[in-house]
Structure formats: C-alpha cells, structure tokens
Design an enzyme around this catalytic site. Structure first.
Site, PDB file in Angstrom:
ATOM      1  N   GLY A  81       0.799  -1.222   0.000  1.00  0.00           N
ATOM      2  CA  GLY A  81       0.000   0.000   0.000  1.00  0.00           C
ATOM      3  C   GLY A  81       0.826   1.263   0.000  1.00  0.00           C
ATOM      4  O   GLY A  81       0.331   2.341   0.362  1.00  0.00           O
ATOM      5  N   HIS A 146      11.541   0.616   1.210  1.00  0.00           N
ATOM      6  CA  HIS A 146      11.095  -0.768   1.425  1.00  0.00           C
ATOM      7  C   HIS A 146      12.099  -1.538   2.286  1.00  0.00           C
ATOM      8  O   HIS A 146      11.943  -2.752   2.467  1.00  0.00           O
ATOM      9  CB  HIS A 146      10.958  -1.504   0.093  1.00  0.00           C
ATOM     10  CG  HIS A 146       9.782  -1.088  -0.739  1.00  0.00           C
ATOM     11  ND1 HIS A 146       8.557  -0.791  -0.199  1.00  0.00           N
ATOM     12  CD2 HIS A 146       9.651  -0.943  -2.085  1.00  0.00           C
ATOM     13  CE1 HIS A 146       7.719  -0.460  -1.173  1.00  0.00           C
ATOM     14  NE2 HIS A 146       8.351  -0.553  -2.311  1.00  0.00           N
ATOM     15  N   ARG A 295      -3.250  -1.908  -9.862  1.00  0.00           N
ATOM     16  CA  ARG A 295      -4.049  -2.944 -10.515  1.00  0.00           C
ATOM     17  C   ARG A 295      -5.486  -2.952 -10.013  1.00  0.00           C
ATOM     18  O   ARG A 295      -6.402  -2.584 -10.726  1.00  0.00           O
ATOM     19  CB  ARG A 295      -3.383  -4.312 -10.289  1.00  0.00           C
ATOM     20  CG  ARG A 295      -3.854  -5.409 -11.205  1.00  0.00           C
ATOM     21  CD  ARG A 295      -2.990  -6.644 -11.002  1.00  0.00           C
ATOM     22  NE  ARG A 295      -3.033  -7.123  -9.630  1.00  0.00           N
ATOM     23  CZ  ARG A 295      -3.884  -8.057  -9.184  1.00  0.00           C
ATOM     24  NH1 ARG A 295      -4.745  -8.607 -10.007  1.00  0.00           N
ATOM     25  NH2 ARG A 295      -3.861  -8.443  -7.927  1.00  0.00           N
ATOM     26  N   GLY A 297      -6.112  -2.831  -6.085  1.00  0.00           N
ATOM     27  CA  GLY A 297      -6.152  -2.193  -4.783  1.00  0.00           C
ATOM     28  C   GLY A 297      -7.217  -2.763  -3.871  1.00  0.00           C
ATOM     29  O   GLY A 297      -7.769  -2.059  -3.030  1.00  0.00           O
TER      30      GLY A 297
END
Length: 330
Positions: A81, A146, A295, A297
């Site tokens: 997210g 990340h 794409r 979600g």
C-alpha cells in the site's frame, strides 16, 4: 526582517531544486531501458535479498545518511500500500493543497531512498539518496523505503523521526508482488509457482516479509511510529486521512479532509497521471495491455491466485512467526 528574507530566499530556491531534480529524473528515464531493470533477480546484502538496483554502495552510504529531525518516512514491504499511503501523506504535508501537489508526480515528490533505477547497469546515474540531500530545509522531506528496519539509516531510530508503516495480508501481498514483477520484467515469462516459492522463503527483493512486518509491529506503540493496516484503510479511507493528519501534527477542517480523501481514492489515483506510476513506467517499459502498477487495490484477490496448499503454507507461516506476537490476518 531576517525571517521574511529567509522565507523569500527559500521560496525562490525550492522551485529551482525541484526543477533540477525533475530534470535529473527525466535524464534517467530517457537513458534506462526495460532490459536494464530486474525486479526478479536478487543478490544478498547482510542476509537480505535485494533487487540489483538497490546498490550495495547505496546501502553502505545509508549507514551514515543524515536524517533531519523533521523528516517523515513511509516504510512498507513491497505492494503493501505504499503508493496509496505516500500520496495521503504528501497531501497532508502540503496542507491539503491538491492543486500544488498535482503539478508534480508522486515519484518526484516522494523519493525512493534506496533505489537507483537502472543503476546496476548504468553506473553514471545519479543516486537518489544523494539527490535527497539537495532537498530544501524549508519543509519536511517525505521519504519512501522498502528496507528492512535494520538497513534503514541508523539516524531514523536515533532521532526518532516520524514514520508510517503499512502492513497487508501477506496473501494479497504475494499476489500483487507477482503482478508487479511481471510489469517490471516484461522481457521474461514468469512462473507463478517458482515465484511463490521465492516469496514464501523470503528470497524475493527485500527479503522475508514476516521479519519486515514483525519489527515494526513490535514497535507500533512508540510515539514516532504509526502502523496502519491496508484493510483498515480500505474500510475507512477518511478515518485514515484523519489519523495520518493527527500523527503528522496537522489539524484540518472537514472540507480539507474530504478533499484529501477524494483525491486519494484508489479509483481517482489510478486515473490521475500525477499519482499513477504508470505515467512514468510506460516511458521505460511501454504500455502493457491488461497490466497496471495500480491494478485493483482490493482485499482478497489472493483467492483467485493461490492454491489451497499455498494459502495453507502462508497461514502456517503466520502461525509460526507472528501469532505469538499478536499479529494475525483474516
């Protein structure tokens, strides 16, 4: 007088810095080709699998990276997210000025700390973490990563800067990550079962998802960390906008909260060229029919992809690694 002059100088310098950064990014986009990038191959850095464009030299540099006291971080495991929440945070930090942020793509407003796209092939490309240091001190920097917690710049923890972390059902992460790999590796035919084995063993980029989650879950009650669940954002986007605003020390009218919420619906972000990463990725990879970085979600799409045994394997892993810590998924 002095403060007025300082604000004037800053208001003049900031657009120029943004312009220079944008030009540098355009140069990168013009030089890098699809075959220069891989979000499939990995190497190991201090026990964590990494994409090639997360350069070892960058990770070494981050150990002494200067974190400012007003920096704000958005940290996630891939496909949990990130793009969604970073846009909410960007809106909040710009005081709900949608018109202003809509002039620059989210990738340019929120630099990806460790990533040098194409850097594994082109060693002359500018390093993002170095460009971040150019950003003006007149406003907080919003930085995306990340990285597993132990690989973030140590000053993130020493200075206890504000950090938003997002977790998502690992089954949906697995599904979304596979589609991401397909987009970022159009020259390859990827095998789902091979991918799932790598995801399950933590040998995809950024390593073991359960280790990534667990560190931040264990620190979720610290004042400088806001932990969000993807599924909760989906249920109550407006409430999430309010939580993030409060966390970042902002107080907005109901109208501003409503405007940010509307701007940050998945549907609106997907069709907005300044928030959908496709706008920039198409310049490198071209348009790929039926594929988009943003794409669906949704919640529960894993049911159309994981076999019964694969779903059970993740359930077993959750029980083994997370349940005793109080972290569970439906």
């Amino acid at each position: 007088m002095g403060q007025t002059l300082t604000k004037y100088v800053q208001s003049w310098i900031e657009p120029w810095i943004e312009y220079i950064v944008d030009i540098r990014m355009q140069q990168i986009m013009a030089k890098v080709k699809a075959e220069d990038i891989s979000h499939w191959d990995t190497y190991e850095y201090e026990g964590v699998a990494m994409w090639p464009d997360v350069l070892p030299s960058t990770l070494d540099d981050l150990k002494t990276f200067e974190v400012r006291h007003d920096d704000v971080f958005i940290v996630t495991y891939p496909k949990a997210g990130t793009t969604w929440v970073q846009e909410i945070m960007s809106c909040v930090l710009h005081d709900g000025n949608i018109e202003r942020i809509s002039k620059r793509h989210t990738f340019k407003r929120v630099p990806f700390l460790e990533m040098t796209t194409g850097g594994a092939v082109h060693n002359d490309l500018p390093r993002v973490h170095k460009m971040i240091s150019w950003m003006p001190r007149s406003s907080p920097r919003l930085i995306k990563s990340h990285l597993q917690a132990q690989l973030l710049p140590p000053q993130v923890w020493e200075k206890k800067v504000k950090l938003v972390y997002v977790i998502r059902n690992p089954k949906d992460v697995a599904t979304s990550y596979f589609h991401h790999c397909q987009i970022m590796n159009p020259q390859r035919t990827l095998d789902w079962d091979e991918y799932f084995h790598r995801f399950h063993t933590g040998t995809v980029g950024f390593g073991k998802w359960w280790e990534h989650y667990l560190y931040f879950w264990e620190r979720r009650n610290e004042d400088h960390i806001l932990l969000l669940r993807f599924e909760d954002i989906k249920k109550d986007l407006r409430g999430t906008v309010q939580r993030i605003s409060n966390f970042l020390g902002k107080s907005f009218s109901d109208d501003v909260i409503d405007d940010i919420t509307d701007h940050c619906t998945f549907e609106n972000m997907k069709k907005n060229p300044m928030t959908n990463p496709d706008t920039l990725l198409h310049k490198i990879f071209g348009e790929q029919e039926g594929r988009s970085f943003m794409r669906k979600g949704g919640v529960g799409d894993w049911k159309a992809h994981l076999s019964e045994s694969q779903g059970k394997a993740i359930d077993d892993l959750c029980r083994d690694k997370l349940t005793s810590h109080g972290l569970t998924f439906n």
